[in-house]
Design a protein around this motif. Structure first.
Motif: not given
Length: 143
Positions: A52, A55, A70, A72-73, A75
């Motif tokens: 986070e 980001r 990206c 969202s990272w 999973d």
């Protein structure tokens, strides 16, 4: 009293990513790992907090969509989130990626070991799907 060496080191670390990015050869980003300190020994949570921080720093630095991580990272299980996230970013980024992990010593115990081992593992095992370079810095008086 503020340690002049600390100010100089921090200023230098802050300047490197901008200098590298201005060459238009690298995608370079500086971020702090300090937010991960609250995770303590919970290395899975520390990984999420470091991702986070990456980001937030990318957004603050104004990295264009093609160079930014990206939306969202991916999973992944705890203990591999950083490796998976950075590998995904490297695959999508058209430039070599250089990351400056500042204040890495804010992490400790299992959290610090997990982050450092994932960086090392990415270097030794995942050539081609890892950042070109990862620089870690800490306070000169860390214990």
């Amino acid at each position: 009293m503020t340690d002049v060496r600390l100010i100089h080191a921090s200023a230098s670390v802050l300047a490197w990513p901008g200098s590298m990015a201005s060459t238009r050869v690298y995608a370079a980003l500086h971020f702090s790992c300090e937010s991960g300190e609250v995770a303590g020994e919970d290395y899975g949570q520390a990984e999420l907090l470091v991702l986070e921080a990456i980001r937030r720093s990318a957004e603050s630095a104004g990295l264009p969509d093609g160079l930014a991580p990206c939306a969202s990272w991916p999973d992944a299980v705890p203990g591999s989130r950083l490796t998976r996230g950075l590998a995904e970013w490297v695959r999508s980024c058209p430039r070599p990626l250089v990351l400056f992990f500042d204040e890495i010593d804010a992490l400790w115990g299992k959290s610090l070991r997990s982050v450092l081992r994932q960086l090392r593992d990415g270097f030794t095992v995942s050539r081609g799907v890892r950042p070109t370079s990862s620089v870690t810095t800490s306070h000169p008086h860390c214990q």
